[in-house]
Write a protein that holds these residues in place. Structure first.
Motif, PDB file in Angstrom:
ATOM      1  N   GLU A 478     -15.340  -6.279 -10.779  1.00 16.20           N
ATOM      2  CA  GLU A 478     -15.643  -5.431  -9.576  1.00 16.20           C
ATOM      3  C   GLU A 478     -14.382  -5.316  -8.662  1.00 16.20           C
ATOM      4  N   ALA A 479     -13.910  -6.498  -8.542  1.00 16.12           N
ATOM      5  CA  ALA A 479     -12.590  -6.722  -7.418  1.00 16.12           C
ATOM      6  C   ALA A 479     -11.475  -5.758  -7.954  1.00 16.12           C
ATOM      7  N   ARG A 480     -11.488  -5.691  -9.524  1.00 16.52           N
ATOM      8  CA  ARG A 480     -10.463  -4.805  -9.846  1.00 16.52           C
ATOM      9  C   ARG A 480     -10.128  -3.432  -9.095  1.00 16.52           C
ATOM     10  N   ALA A 481     -10.945  -2.753  -8.923  1.00 14.23           N
ATOM     11  CA  ALA A 481     -10.826  -1.306  -8.306  1.00 14.23           C
ATOM     12  C   ALA A 481     -10.069  -1.468  -6.831  1.00 14.23           C
ATOM     13  N   PRO A 482     -10.696  -2.300  -6.126  1.00 16.61           N
ATOM     14  CA  PRO A 482     -10.035  -2.381  -4.588  1.00 16.61           C
ATOM     15  C   PRO A 482      -8.644  -3.023  -4.784  1.00 16.61           C
ATOM     16  N   VAL A 483      -8.595  -3.944  -5.877  1.00 15.30           N
ATOM     17  CA  VAL A 483      -7.065  -4.371  -6.101  1.00 15.30           C
ATOM     18  C   VAL A 483      -6.110  -3.361  -6.587  1.00 15.30           C
ATOM     19  N   ALA A 484      -6.491  -2.550  -7.519  1.00 11.65           N
ATOM     20  CA  ALA A 484      -5.746  -1.566  -8.208  1.00 11.65           C
ATOM     21  C   ALA A 484      -5.366  -0.594  -7.065  1.00 11.65           C
ATOM     22  N   ARG A 485      -6.208  -0.170  -6.204  1.00 15.28           N
ATOM     23  CA  ARG A 485      -5.769   0.821  -5.356  1.00 15.28           C
ATOM     24  C   ARG A 485      -4.910   0.299  -4.360  1.00 15.28           C
ATOM     25  N   MET A 486      -5.311  -0.971  -3.675  1.00 12.55           N
ATOM     26  CA  MET A 486      -4.425  -1.510  -2.922  1.00 12.55           C
ATOM     27  C   MET A 486      -2.917  -1.584  -3.308  1.00 12.55           C
ATOM     28  N   LEU A 487      -2.806  -2.124  -4.602  1.00 14.98           N
ATOM     29  CA  LEU A 487      -1.242  -2.094  -5.242  1.00 14.98           C
ATOM     30  C   LEU A 487      -0.802  -0.727  -5.338  1.00 14.98           C
ATOM     31  N   GLU A 488      -1.681   0.019  -5.628  1.00 13.40           N
ATOM     32  CA  GLU A 488      -0.842   1.517  -5.581  1.00 13.40           C
ATOM     33  C   GLU A 488      -0.596   1.966  -4.336  1.00 13.40           C
ATOM     34  N   LEU A 489      -1.409   1.584  -3.495  1.00 13.40           N
ATOM     35  CA  LEU A 489      -0.762   2.193  -2.124  1.00 13.40           C
ATOM     36  C   LEU A 489       0.524   1.231  -1.334  1.00 13.40           C
ATOM     37  N   LEU A 490       0.405  -0.214  -2.057  1.00 11.75           N
ATOM     38  CA  LEU A 490       1.326  -0.870  -1.300  1.00 11.75           C
ATOM     39  C   LEU A 490       2.027  -1.734  -2.432  1.00 11.75           C
TER      40      LEU A 490
END
Length: 524
Positions: A478-490
């Motif tokens: 489940e942590a993959r979604a917030p991690v992926a979005r964070m790395l996309e933004l930063l």
């Protein structure tokens, strides 16, 4: 009816911007141009003007203007149409039809023989902040004293809560309390108070419940902007009237702002500082980098347009805070200095601005780890505005980062209760997630972090906290979604960047947070 003596005094009445001469039946415009009415329309207008602000039935008008003569309703309808044409573009607003009740002249008053006074303006500040009048709640005839007392407490509570929010400007409850049970038209009441908006409602007992209905109306058009119904347990009616009043106030304000923003968009040629502020905040809270800089430029224009208006400076401080938190700033140290300059300017203009004090306290924790100074500022903020949701919100992270975790949860929960439909609810949910994470209640931290993500998936601070909470629970998929979005933004983000200056006072807690971020899949 004594018509002759009345005419012999040659009374003059102000109807909007026009001056009505009862003796000649003429309307005079400010530029001196006269508009003549035929005798019967002039007589209808005189009767309406003498009872300005009251509903006059069709029967009463026909009896007064055509005494002892049988006429059809069409005769009166034609007179009304002629009067409205003479009054010009504002005719339908000044002379209102109330279906099945009659007619009311909204903007007329005695003026003697003097030039007509200007219509009473809304008592807006130079910034253009709107004025709201909160009317007493309507009650059933002969209702029990308990309901009367509750309605009075609620009126004072709502007005008191609105008064702490700085905008809208709110009319004192002492000025509206005597209007309990009034049936006067929205536009007439608004004119009386110089108000842009009216809030009103009703209380009704339904068995073991009490139904509270609250409405917000835009004065100019009489249009309903917002309506909400609350069902309350009759047995516990007095358990928390103050908190209910504050929640209503915090829900009213965003609806009023939305209505003002729509007005601003319709009237772009006359944008004042307040409407620029609203437009900028609507862009800013989307956290869309493409429009975020535009929001900052609009806030600077608002501050320049009204140098005495504190709110744009506070909003600019918030703008700088979000730029730092989103890691959009090329020079975070300079951004932090700019934040404090804007907060200082807001406090110089309005020393009691609780939100500015609270934001300054929050920044002392986040940016400087100056915990003692931060707590002093936050305490002062709450002392000034003990019922302001945003002030409570800003206090929560400092409590979490300094180990007062139970208080941190309580403060964030109270902020959400006070403003359950806040436009920035994603931030409220995130701060509660921080508080629960600091408590070690990772299930709750993940729950509120995910809710914040659903509200706004681009808030990078929340993406990190949510990922850490999910990793702490072993829910790494489940942590993959917030991690992926964070790395996309930063794209260049590293956990070491966070740990070097993170606000946790306790080294062990800060280290644990870093390990959870790495376990979630963020690069060390």
């Amino acid at each position: 009816m004594g018509d002759a003596p009345e005419k012999s005094r040659r009374t003059k009445l102000a109807v909007g911007a026009l001056l009505f001469d009862t003796a000649t039946g003429t309307l005079a415009a400010p530029d001196g141009v006269e508009i003549s009415l035929r005798p019967k329309p002039a007589e209808v207008l005189r009767n309406l003007a003498e009872r300005a602000g009251e509903v006059v039935t069709r029967e009463a008008l026909i009896d007064a203007v055509w005494p002892g003569i049988f006429v059809t309703d069409d005769s009166l309808t034609q007179c009304i149409a002629e009067i409205r044409r003479a009054l010009g573009d504002d005719g339908a607003l000044l002379l209102r039809t109330l279906p099945k009740r009659g007619y009311m002249l909204v903007a007329a008053r005695l003026a003697g023989a003097a030039p007509p006074p200007e219509p009473p303006p809304a008592i807006r500040s130079p910034a253009g902040i709107p004025v709201l009048a909160m009317l007493p709640l309507r009650l059933p005839q002969g209702c029990e004293p308990e309901l009367v007392a509750f309605a009075d407490i609620l009126l004072d509570g709502i007005v008191g809560a609105l008064a702490t929010l700085r905008e809208p400007v709110v009319i004192s409850a002492n000025s509206t309390r005597h209007l309990a049970g009034t049936t006067e038209d929205v536009a007439a009441l608004a004119l009386r108070f110089g108000a842009d908006y009216l809030a009103f409602g009703s209380l009704q007992r339904l068995g073991r419940r009490v139904r509270l209905s609250v409405e917000l109306a835009e004065a100019a058009r009489g249009a309903l902007v917002w309506h909400r119904v609350h069902d309350l347990p009759a047995d516990g009616l007095f358990d928390a009237p103050d908190e209910l009043a504050v929640a209503i106030a915090h829900t009213l304000v965003p609806r009023l702002r939305n209505a003002e923003l729509r007005t601003s968009l319709r009237q772009r040629q006359d944008v004042d500082a307040y409407h620029l502020l609203l437009s900028a905040q609507a862009l800013m809270f989307k956290l869309d980098r493409a429009t975020f800089d535009e929001a900052g430029a609009m806030l600077r224009r608002a501050a320049a347009l009204d140098p005495g208006f504190a709110a744009p400076h506070f909003a600019l401080a918030n703008w700088h805070s979000l730029r730092i938190g989103q890691r959009w700033s090329a020079d975070p140290a300079a951004e932090a200095r700019a934040l404090e300059v804007e907060v200082g300017q807001a406090l110089a203009l309005d020393g009691g601005h609780a939100r500015a004090l609270a934001l300054l306290g929050h920044s002392r924790t986040i940016l400087h780890r100056d915990y003692d100074r931060a707590q002093d500022l936050l305490d002062r903020a709450l002392d000034r505005a003990p019922n302001d949701a945003e002030t409570w919100l800003w206090t929560s992270p400092t409590l979490a980062y300094t180990g007062r975790v139970t208080d941190a949860v309580r403060h964030a929960q109270r902020a959400i209760r006070l403003s359950p439909e806040d436009p920035l609810l994603f931030r409220y949910q995130h701060f509660l997630s921080i508080a629960y994470y600091a408590c070690g209640q990772w299930e709750e931290a993940a729950h509120w972090g995910l809710r914040s993500m659903w509200s706004n998936g681009d808030y990078t601070s929340n993406l990190a906290t949510t990922a850490a909470a999910l990793a702490a629970l072993g829910r790494r998929e489940e942590a993959r979604a917030p991690v992926a979005r964070m790395l996309e933004l930063l794209p260049g983000y590293r956990v070491s960047m966070t740990m070097a200056s993170h606000a946790y006072r306790d080294d062990a807690t800060r280290e644990q947070y870093g390990q959870h971020l790495i376990a979630a899949g963020l690069p060390a």
